[in-house]
Structures are given as structure tokens and as C-alpha cells.
Design a protein around this motif. Structure first.
Motif, mmCIF file in Angstrom:
data_model
loop_
_atom_site.group_PDB
_atom_site.id
_atom_site.type_symbol
_atom_site.label_atom_id
_atom_site.label_comp_id
_atom_site.label_asym_id
_atom_site.label_seq_id
_atom_site.Cartn_x
_atom_site.Cartn_y
_atom_site.Cartn_z
ATOM 1 N N LEU A 1 75.653 53.918 20.782
ATOM 2 C CA LEU A 1 74.352 54.201 21.377
ATOM 3 C C LEU A 1 73.249 54.163 20.315
ATOM 4 C CD1 LEU A 1 72.741 55.049 23.895
ATOM 5 C CD2 LEU A 1 73.176 57.435 23.251
ATOM 6 N N ALA A 2 73.533 54.693 19.132
ATOM 7 C CA ALA A 2 72.536 54.685 18.046
ATOM 8 C C ALA A 2 72.196 53.258 17.635
ATOM 9 C CB ALA A 2 73.066 55.474 16.858
ATOM 10 N N VAL A 3 73.207 52.399 17.525
ATOM 11 C CA VAL A 3 72.972 50.992 17.183
ATOM 12 C C VAL A 3 72.143 50.319 18.271
ATOM 13 C CG1 VAL A 3 74.095 48.749 16.862
ATOM 14 C CG2 VAL A 3 75.024 50.787 15.739
ATOM 15 N N LEU A 4 72.468 50.620 19.530
ATOM 16 C CA LEU A 4 71.739 50.032 20.655
ATOM 17 C C LEU A 4 70.270 50.463 20.655
ATOM 18 C CD1 LEU A 4 72.023 48.341 23.239
ATOM 19 C CD2 LEU A 4 72.593 50.442 24.461
ATOM 20 N N ILE A 5 70.021 51.746 20.420
ATOM 21 C CA ILE A 5 68.641 52.246 20.374
ATOM 22 C C ILE A 5 67.861 51.559 19.262
ATOM 23 C CG2 ILE A 5 67.257 54.280 19.782
ATOM 24 C CD1 ILE A 5 69.338 55.960 21.296
ATOM 25 N N ASN A 6 68.475 51.439 18.112
ATOM 26 C CA ASN A 6 67.811 50.795 16.979
ATOM 27 C C ASN A 6 67.436 49.355 17.313
ATOM 28 O OD1 ASN A 6 67.108 50.791 13.994
ATOM 29 N ND2 ASN A 6 68.613 49.142 14.060
ATOM 30 N N GLU A 7 68.346 48.642 17.949
ATOM 31 C CA GLU A 7 68.096 47.234 18.278
ATOM 32 C C GLU A 7 66.996 47.089 19.329
ATOM 33 O OE1 GLU A 7 68.035 43.343 18.029
ATOM 34 O OE2 GLU A 7 69.297 44.624 16.752
ATOM 35 N N LEU A 8 67.047 47.937 20.367
ATOM 36 C CA LEU A 8 66.048 47.844 21.428
ATOM 37 C C LEU A 8 64.648 48.206 20.924
ATOM 38 C CD1 LEU A 8 68.005 49.296 24.495
ATOM 39 C CD2 LEU A 8 67.419 46.903 24.029
ATOM 40 N N VAL A 9 64.547 49.214 20.061
ATOM 41 C CA VAL A 9 63.246 49.585 19.512
ATOM 42 C C VAL A 9 62.718 48.459 18.619
ATOM 43 C CG1 VAL A 9 62.058 51.171 17.951
ATOM 44 C CG2 VAL A 9 63.624 52.071 19.680
ATOM 45 N N ASN A 10 63.585 47.871 17.825
ATOM 46 C CA ASN A 10 63.176 46.750 16.975
ATOM 47 C C ASN A 10 62.655 45.590 17.807
ATOM 48 O OD1 ASN A 10 63.672 46.634 13.861
ATOM 49 N ND2 ASN A 10 65.307 47.937 14.643
ATOM 50 N N ASN A 11 63.378 45.254 18.875
ATOM 51 C CA ASN A 11 62.956 44.145 19.730
ATOM 52 C C ASN A 11 61.637 44.446 20.430
ATOM 53 O OD1 ASN A 11 65.155 42.570 19.089
ATOM 54 N ND2 ASN A 11 66.362 43.166 20.876
ATOM 55 N N ALA A 12 61.476 45.704 20.873
ATOM 56 C CA ALA A 12 60.230 46.082 21.551
ATOM 57 C C ALA A 12 59.041 45.950 20.599
ATOM 58 C CB ALA A 12 60.341 47.510 22.084
ATOM 59 N N VAL A 13 59.250 46.331 19.338
ATOM 60 C CA VAL A 13 58.172 46.216 18.352
ATOM 61 C C VAL A 13 57.870 44.750 18.053
ATOM 62 C CG1 VAL A 13 57.528 46.686 15.963
ATOM 63 C CG2 VAL A 13 58.678 48.440 17.313
ATOM 64 N N LYS A 14 58.929 43.955 17.945
ATOM 65 C CA LYS A 14 58.778 42.556 17.552
ATOM 66 C C LYS A 14 58.104 41.734 18.653
ATOM 67 C CE LYS A 14 62.389 40.905 15.620
ATOM 68 N NZ LYS A 14 63.759 40.335 15.444
ATOM 69 N N HIS A 15 58.473 41.980 19.902
ATOM 70 C CA HIS A 15 57.988 41.130 20.985
ATOM 71 C C HIS A 15 57.012 41.850 21.911
ATOM 72 C CE1 HIS A 15 61.061 38.277 19.781
ATOM 73 N NE2 HIS A 15 61.982 39.230 19.886
ATOM 74 N N GLY A 16 56.755 43.158 21.675
ATOM 75 C CA GLY A 16 55.904 43.914 22.568
ATOM 76 C C GLY A 16 54.481 44.045 22.073
ATOM 77 N N GLY A 17 53.827 45.133 22.517
ATOM 78 C CA GLY A 17 52.432 45.342 22.161
ATOM 79 C C GLY A 17 52.272 46.456 21.155
ATOM 80 N N GLN A 18 51.499 47.476 21.529
ATOM 81 C CA GLN A 18 51.157 48.537 20.599
ATOM 82 C C GLN A 18 52.008 49.800 20.750
ATOM 83 O OE1 GLN A 18 48.857 48.135 18.117
ATOM 84 N NE2 GLN A 18 48.888 46.012 18.857
ATOM 85 N N LYS A 19 52.619 49.988 21.911
ATOM 86 C CA LYS A 19 53.358 51.222 22.158
ATOM 87 C C LYS A 19 54.798 50.934 22.587
ATOM 88 C CE LYS A 19 49.272 53.862 23.595
ATOM 89 N NZ LYS A 19 48.657 54.663 24.698
ATOM 90 N N VAL A 20 55.665 51.839 22.193
ATOM 91 C CA VAL A 20 57.069 51.765 22.592
ATOM 92 C C VAL A 20 57.478 53.136 23.108
ATOM 93 C CG1 VAL A 20 59.437 51.369 21.844
ATOM 94 C CG2 VAL A 20 57.588 49.994 20.884
ATOM 95 N N GLU A 21 58.141 53.158 24.255
ATOM 96 C CA GLU A 21 58.622 54.412 24.816
ATOM 97 C C GLU A 21 60.120 54.326 25.051
ATOM 98 O OE1 GLU A 21 56.485 56.366 27.858
ATOM 99 O OE2 GLU A 21 54.561 55.453 27.337
ATOM 100 N N LEU A 22 60.789 55.434 24.790
ATOM 101 C CA LEU A 22 62.246 55.497 24.926
ATOM 102 C C LEU A 22 62.590 56.710 25.768
ATOM 103 C CD1 LEU A 22 64.834 55.039 22.080
ATOM 104 C CD2 LEU A 22 64.953 57.050 23.540
ATOM 105 N N ARG A 23 63.514 56.528 26.697
ATOM 106 C CA ARG A 23 63.920 57.657 27.527
ATOM 107 C C ARG A 23 65.426 57.599 27.761
ATOM 108 N NH1 ARG A 23 60.944 58.478 33.146
ATOM 109 N NH2 ARG A 23 62.044 56.519 33.620
ATOM 110 N N LEU A 24 66.086 58.730 27.523
ATOM 111 C CA LEU A 24 67.522 58.857 27.769
ATOM 112 C C LEU A 24 67.716 59.936 28.834
ATOM 113 C CD1 LEU A 24 70.384 57.921 26.716
ATOM 114 C CD2 LEU A 24 70.384 60.024 25.365
#
Length: 314
Positions: free
Chosen positions: A217-240
Motif C-alpha cells: 500500500l505504501a508503494v502504491l500511495i507513493n506511485e499514485l502521488v508521484n503520477n498525480a504531481v507529474k500529470h496533474g495540476g496544483q493540488k493532490v488529495e488522498l483519501r483512505l
């Protein structure tokens, strides 16, 4: 047979408190005679070849005393008892035994912790090898520096979770699970470095996961946040969140979102391959990719709550 106490010395009176006159009381004498002649319950405390045995007698003040006692039969048919107060010795032996048991318990926990740590290190090294294998497969000749940097962040993630697990071993004597919320709190400083400042917001329900799933799960969170920053806009939100028997991880951004032709299966992208591999194979879940009505992309991974876990909303 009538019993009679003819004499007690000063040590008897000092240790037990009873005078000669008090010991001549018939009921009291019978009570002591029964105690002095009774076989000890502990077989190891039975009289030795020298005639000594360890007994417990109660003094005049009501306190129980450990006494080493021996009865000697005289030629005229009378007997004399000789005793020694060994209460302090018994207490010291008990304290030593307790201390020894604590040391043995501590050594056992240390041994278990070492085995667990060895197992985790091996698992983490296997995870790193798998990450590198995926990069090699995705690139024919050379792996771009940017992709290697991404692998490095995953290695840092594994190290962070390992530190968290080692800390739990020290605190509770052996961690078999990892708190998803606690893992997120440990990862937060590194994730904020990736995202930058206040761009990352997150919420998490508490859920305990087996160590292997917690690391995945930690690896998955790291990857998804990285991708959101790389291909997204100014904000990233995470919810579990935990709902009934399912755990859901959502990561969304305020960027342009996915194209209409987007397909994770057709996209030869290391990050998406990793998300699919960890989400489906390691966590046994399902992954969905969608655009939000208010704009931005959302990746959602839902996997079954492990039976061993208990979850409460935070």
C-alpha cells in the motif's frame, strides 16, 4: 497424645513474636505442631538427608515467614525444633527468578524481531529488484534518469516503512501488522517534498494490514502521488476509507484528467504497470481510472479488508 511446649529461645520470640507463655496455649501449640510436621507441598522443598525442610509459619503479627526447620528426637522421647528465618533469601530467589524470566522473555522477543527484520529486508530487496525489472522490460537499451529517480523514491518508501515496523517491534515486542494511518503519517514528509508545500491533503481511516500488504500500500500511495504531481495540476488529495469489508484508496488531482482514448492496459508506462501490479496482484483489489466532474483525474484502488484487521473511522 498431649503436647506441651517447655521452652523457646529468644530468637523464636524475636522472629515469630510468640512468648513461652503464649506457646503453652493448647490451640496455638496444636496449630504450630501441625504446621511443623506437615509435608511441604513443593517436592523440591521436602526434608533433605540432614532432616531440614522449608516451611511457612505465620508470626504473631500475621505475617507469613519462610522458615528452614528441623526436628531432633532426644533420648528421653522429647523433641526439639531448630529453625532459621529464610524469608529474605526466599524473596531474593524469587526476585532473581523473575529477573531471569524477564531476560529470557526479552531475548525471545529480540530473536523474533531479528527474524522478522531479516524477512522484511529480503522482501524489500525483492520489491526493489521487481521495480528495476519492470524498468528494464519497459526500455530496450537505457533507462531514463527520471524513471530511476522514481525507483529511488520507492526505495525511500520501503526504508520509511521498515523504520516504522522496527519502531513497533521495540515498543510492543513484535509487530505483525502495520497501521495504514501511521504509515501515511511517516510517509507524509517525503510525499510533501514530492508535491511541494501545502499542495497535498489527505485523510485516512485506521486499518491494520499484514506487513506485506502494508508495504504494498505504501508503494502504491507513493506511485499514485508521484503520477498525480507529474500529470496533474496544483493540488493532490488522498483519501483512505474503510467501508464494511473493503478498503478504498483514492488519489485525485485538479489537472487536465485522462484522455478519452486512455487505457491502462494499452499504456506502456512504468507507473501504471506498477499500480496495476500492486493493486491487483499484491492487494487482490481492482483499480479504476476516471475523470472528476469538477475536473482532474482520479485513481481508485479497492481491495478486501484482511480478516485479521479491525477498522474504525478516524
Amino acid at each position: 497424645e498431649k503436647r506441651e511446649c517447655r521452652w523457646v529461645n529468644r530468637e523464636w520470640t524475636r522472629v515469630l513474636g510468640w512468648s513461652l507463655e503464649e506457646m503453652r496455649d493448647v490451640e496455638r501449640l496444636e496449630c504450630f505442631s501441625a504446621s511443623l510436621q506437615k509435608e511441604p507441598e513443593d517436592p523440591s522443598a521436602k526434608a533433605s538427608t540432614s532432616g531440614w525442610s522449608d516451611l511457612v509459619l505465620r508470626g504473631k503479627d500475621g505475617c507469613a515467614l519462610d522458615i528452614s526447620w528441623s526436628m531432633v528426637l532426644l533420648s528421653d522421647g522429647t523433641s526439639i525444633g531448630i529453625g532459621q528465618d529464610i524469608t529474605q533469601r526466599k524473596r531474593a530467589e524469587a526476585a532473581t527468578g523473575k529477573h531471569t524470566a524477564q531476560i529470557e522473555s526479552r531475548n525471545l522477543r529480540l530473536e523474533q524481531a531479528m527474524r522478522e527484520s531479516d524477512h522484511r529486508v529480503k522482501n524489500n530487496l525483492q520489491a526493489v529488484a521487481a521495480l528495476l525489472d519492470m524498468q528494464v522490460i519497459s526500455h530496450d537499451t537505457a533507462v531514463p534518469v527520471q524513471e530511476l529517480t522514481q525507483v529511488r523514491t520507492h526505495i525511500q518508501t520501503l526504508a520509511t516503512i521498515h523504520d516504522l515496523l522496527v519502531s513497533d517491534v521495540k515498543d510492543v515486542g513484535g509487530a505483525q501488522t502495520v497501521s495504514a494511518k501511521k504509515a501515511l503519517e511517516s510517509l507524509l514528509p517525503m510525499l510533501q517534498q514530492i508535491v511541494g508545500g501545502e499542495r497535498l491533503r489527505w485523510t485516512a481511516d485506521e486499518v491494520l494490514l499484514p506487513i506485506k500488504q502494508g508495504i504494498s500500500l505504501a508503494v502504491l500511495i507513493n506511485e499514485l502521488v508521484n503520477n498525480a504531481v507529474k500529470h496533474g495540476g496544483q493540488k493532490v488529495e488522498l483519501r483512505l476509507t474503510v467501508v464494511k469489508k473493503d478498503v478504498t484508496l483514492e488519489v485525485w488531482d485538479d489537472g487536465p484528467g485522462f484522455s478519452q482514448a486512455f487505457s491502462p492496459l494499452d499504456s506502456a508506462h512504468f507507473g501504471l504497470e506498477l499500480v496495476e501490479s500492486v493493486g491487483c496482484l499484491d492487494l487482490g483489489g481492482r483499480t479504476t481510472y476516471e475523470n472528476r466532474p469538477e475536473g482532474g483525474a482520479c485513481v481508485r484502488v479497492t481491495f478486501p479488508l484482511p480478516r485479521m484487521s479491525t477498522a474504525t473511522a478516524s
